[in-house]
Write an enzyme that holds these catalytic residues in place. Sequence first.
Site, PDB file in Angstrom:
ATOM      1  CB  THR A 151      -9.325  -6.300-100.613  1.00 43.30           C
ATOM      2  OG1 THR A 151     -10.207  -6.881-101.574  1.00 43.30           O
ATOM      3  CG2 THR A 151     -10.120  -5.658 -99.497  1.00 43.30           C
ATOM      4  CD  GLU A 179     -13.421  -7.858-109.413  1.00 43.03           C
ATOM      5  OE1 GLU A 179     -12.910  -7.100-110.247  1.00 43.03           O
ATOM      6  OE2 GLU A 179     -14.618  -8.209-109.474  1.00 43.03           O
ATOM      7  CG  PHE A 180     -17.400  -5.359-105.396  1.00 40.87           C
ATOM      8  CD1 PHE A 180     -17.502  -5.159-104.026  1.00 40.87           C
ATOM      9  CD2 PHE A 180     -17.033  -4.289-106.194  1.00 40.87           C
ATOM     10  CE1 PHE A 180     -17.264  -3.912-103.470  1.00 40.87           C
ATOM     11  CE2 PHE A 180     -16.798  -3.042-105.646  1.00 40.87           C
ATOM     12  CZ  PHE A 180     -16.906  -2.846-104.278  1.00 40.87           C
ATOM     13  CG  LEU A 181     -13.868 -11.648-108.480  1.00 39.98           C
ATOM     14  CD1 LEU A 181     -13.643 -12.929-107.713  1.00 39.98           C
ATOM     15  CD2 LEU A 181     -13.046 -11.663-109.753  1.00 39.98           C
ATOM     16  CD  GLU A 183     -12.109 -17.603-104.078  1.00 36.99           C
ATOM     17  OE1 GLU A 183     -12.282 -18.714-103.587  1.00 36.99           O
ATOM     18  OE2 GLU A 183     -11.189 -16.842-103.727  1.00 36.99           O
ATOM     19  CB  ALA A 283     -28.456 -20.379 -89.842  1.00 38.55           C
ATOM     20  CB  CYS A 291     -12.832 -12.107 -99.252  1.00 38.66           C
ATOM     21  SG  CYS A 291     -11.951 -12.171-100.817  1.00 38.66           S
TER      22      CYS A 291
HETATM   23  N1  LIG Z   1     -10.425 -14.294-104.039  1.00 33.26           N
HETATM   24  C1  LIG Z   1     -11.473 -13.500-104.057  1.00 33.26           C
HETATM   25  O1  LIG Z   1     -12.611 -13.964-104.105  1.00 33.26           O
HETATM   26  C2  LIG Z   1     -11.308 -12.004-104.031  1.00 33.26           C
HETATM   27  C3  LIG Z   1     -12.402 -11.196-104.362  1.00 33.26           C
HETATM   28  C4  LIG Z   1     -12.227  -9.822-104.339  1.00 33.26           C
HETATM   29  C5  LIG Z   1     -11.004  -9.273-103.976  1.00 33.26           C
HETATM   30  N2  LIG Z   1      -9.982 -10.085-103.633  1.00 33.26           N
HETATM   31  C6  LIG Z   1      -8.697  -9.477-103.273  1.00 33.26           C
HETATM   32  O2  LIG Z   1      -7.824  -9.573-104.388  1.00 33.26           O
HETATM   33  C7  LIG Z   1      -6.470  -9.763-103.951  1.00 33.26           C
HETATM   34  C8  LIG Z   1      -5.918 -11.042-104.545  1.00 33.26           C
HETATM   35  O3  LIG Z   1      -6.672 -12.120-104.069  1.00 33.26           O
HETATM   36  P1  LIG Z   1      -6.551 -13.588-104.694  1.00 33.26           P
HETATM   37  O4  LIG Z   1      -7.606 -14.413-104.051  1.00 33.26           O
HETATM   38  O5  LIG Z   1      -6.499 -13.478-106.171  1.00 33.26           O
HETATM   39  O6  LIG Z   1      -5.120 -13.998-104.124  1.00 33.26           O
HETATM   40  P2  LIG Z   1      -4.181 -15.214-104.577  1.00 33.26           P
HETATM   41  O7  LIG Z   1      -3.380 -15.557-103.401  1.00 33.26           O
HETATM   42  O8  LIG Z   1      -5.014 -16.259-105.259  1.00 33.26           O
HETATM   43  O9  LIG Z   1      -3.251 -14.571-105.703  1.00 33.26           O
HETATM   44  C9  LIG Z   1      -2.270 -13.607-105.447  1.00 33.26           C
HETATM   45  C10 LIG Z   1      -1.142 -13.836-106.441  1.00 33.26           C
HETATM   46  O10 LIG Z   1      -0.203 -12.766-106.325  1.00 33.26           O
HETATM   47  C11 LIG Z   1       1.086 -13.309-106.561  1.00 33.26           C
HETATM   48  N3  LIG Z   1       2.107 -12.381-106.058  1.00 33.26           N
HETATM   49  C12 LIG Z   1       2.449 -12.106-104.777  1.00 33.26           C
HETATM   50  N4  LIG Z   1       3.430 -11.178-104.753  1.00 33.26           N
HETATM   51  C13 LIG Z   1       3.696 -10.854-106.035  1.00 33.26           C
HETATM   52  C14 LIG Z   1       4.595  -9.937-106.648  1.00 33.26           C
HETATM   53  N5  LIG Z   1       5.409  -9.175-105.925  1.00 33.26           N
HETATM   54  N6  LIG Z   1       4.604  -9.854-108.000  1.00 33.26           N
HETATM   55  C15 LIG Z   1       3.769 -10.632-108.741  1.00 33.26           C
HETATM   56  N7  LIG Z   1       2.896 -11.505-108.212  1.00 33.26           N
HETATM   57  C16 LIG Z   1       2.855 -11.615-106.876  1.00 33.26           C
HETATM   58  C17 LIG Z   1       1.056 -14.653-105.850  1.00 33.26           C
HETATM   59  O11 LIG Z   1       2.063 -15.514-106.332  1.00 33.26           O
HETATM   60  C18 LIG Z   1      -0.367 -15.133-106.199  1.00 33.26           C
HETATM   61  O12 LIG Z   1      -0.378 -15.921-107.379  1.00 33.26           O
HETATM   62  C19 LIG Z   1      -6.539  -9.765-102.419  1.00 33.26           C
HETATM   63  O13 LIG Z   1      -6.287  -8.473-101.953  1.00 33.26           O
HETATM   64  C20 LIG Z   1      -7.975 -10.156-102.143  1.00 33.26           C
HETATM   65  O14 LIG Z   1      -8.418  -9.663-100.916  1.00 33.26           O
HETATM   66  C21 LIG Z   1     -10.095 -11.441-103.663  1.00 33.26           C
END
Ligand SMILES: NC(=O)c1ccc[n+]([C@@H]2O[C@H](COP(=O)([O-])OP(=O)(O)OC[C@H]3O[C@@H](n4cnc5c(N)ncnc54)[C@H](O)[C@@H]3O)[C@@H](O)[C@H]2O)c1
Length: 476
Positions: A151, A179-181, A183, A283, A291
């Site tokens: 994001t 991504e809209f998934l 957790e 509520a 996120c």
């Molecule tokens: N978690 C959610 O539900 C969700 C849903 C939609 C979008 N997003 C977005 O997706 C992105 C990732 O979220 P997440 O929850 O998976 O984060 P996370 O912290 O679980 O995973 C991020 C990963 O990136 C790795 N990383 C960091 N720098 C790196 C690099 N230079 N090279 C390789 N790997 C590297 C970290 O070690 C970590 O394992 C964010 O921008 C988040 O806002 C998350």
Amino acid sequence: MVEERNIELEVAPDRREGTADRDGGALGGSTRVGVIGTGYVGLVVGACLAETGNDVICADIDAEKIARLNRSEIPIYEPGLEPLVKRNLAEGRLRFTTDVAAAVRASDIIFIAVGTPPDEDGSADLQHVLAVARTIGQNMNGEKVVITKSTVPVGTAAKVRAVIEEHTEVPVHVCSNPEFLKEGAAVDDFMKPDRVVVGVDSEHARKVLAELYEPFVRSGNPILFMDIASAEITKYAANAMLATRISFMNMVARLCADVGADVHLVRKGIGSDARIGQSFLYAGVGYGGSCFPKDVKALIRTLREHGVDAGILDAVEEVNASQKRLLLEAVTTRFGEDLKGRTFAVWGLSFKPETDDMREAPSLVVIEGLLERGATVQVHDPEAMDVARRYHLGDRVVYHDQSFQALAGADALLIVTEWHMYRRPDLQKIRALLRNPIIFDGRNLFEPARMREAGFEYYSIGRKAVQPTRPTAVVS
Ligand SMILES: NC(=O)c1ccc[n+]([C@@H]2O[C@H](COP(=O)([O-])OP(=O)(O)OC[C@H]3O[C@@H](n4cnc5c(N)ncnc54)[C@H](O)[C@@H]3O)[C@@H](O)[C@H]2O)c1
């Protein structure tokens, strides 16, 4: 050099440099996909794309995480993910490496799925995204499609392109595919998305992404192609809208509590209006997770940068911050500010059910508040206790593997996360184990009238507190 040789050995022979068709798979058949960042999003994206026959390498700089994945151990709790990862690892369509550069060289389509945590000023910290862009630029051994899956604020795809192009003249197509998934339902959400949003600026990228997502949109849900800026804004607008609904309902809940109305009935009353709908109107103790909090902050920042009043979202944040303190306030109103010598049981630590994610979890505000006031805290969560112990609470609370064990001798029970297992508990057993039959329910799991009948002093959100019909020995 040694590192590079290792990864070339890990990579299947047909992935070695220069062996892919230059269309990134758009001519049909499996595609060589690299997913950089193997967290909640990257791992799900990688596993699901492997499941549909693509040849996927997931890369992450966290060596421990990659080592565990290579042993088929899933580092997070996400329903349905483990069999997917195991199957695709076993069949050789899914690989894990710490060598980001080699993963870039061995892929025609690269998803950037690294974290974008809030910077000090609330904006999204792009250092990880741009570090990956640099590695991509330095390893462009052929035309590639690079997709920002993280994001990221509007304008980021252009920054990613600029960083890549500092290092190479090989053509690159940069797109935005937020991504809209959710957790807890991530695999299902990715496999059967409500919609896929893709921002593109080339026909080639559009064709490649249409083909990659074709197996996931067969049931007719749309793949929406748009310009890159619109795709980037769509993700923030979606999360900010959902967060707004939650804060709006929490505001209404306070009024309900004050006048003796029931927010549950008000929710039904407005949710059956087709223009409003039922979702995200519950509520509770406020939104948390990785996120909503950071995305609302980042959108506020972007709005301000562009001179747009962010007042609505400022209010959303304010309501949420005070909502997270509501259970604690109910406890101190009931027991006083000094909680020394008191013990409280807390059910639910993760920011929502079906995940072990504790980032910005309301439980942390509640528990820290109890600890600060000198209380002992006994906790249970079916999945998040390891994460809580490791990253958030250490040994400052007492962890119990069974939910009822956490109740023994406690002055009251606080319910913070609505896991299924807490929804129909044996109320008499709760009464027998607690020192006092008092429940603070942050998720409105029970009917107040039933709790009164069952002999509880019961506090919930946006509904009248009830006292037991039969007086019980209540704490002094
Ligand atoms: N978690 C959610 O539900 C969700 C849903 C939609 C979008 N997003 C977005 O997706 C992105 C990732 O979220 P997440 O929850 O998976 O984060 P996370 O912290 O679980 O995973 C991020 C990963 O990136 C790795 N990383 C960091 N720098 C790196 C690099 N230079 N090279 C390789 N790997 C590297 C970290 O070690 C970590 O394992 C964010 O921008 C988040 O806002 C998350």
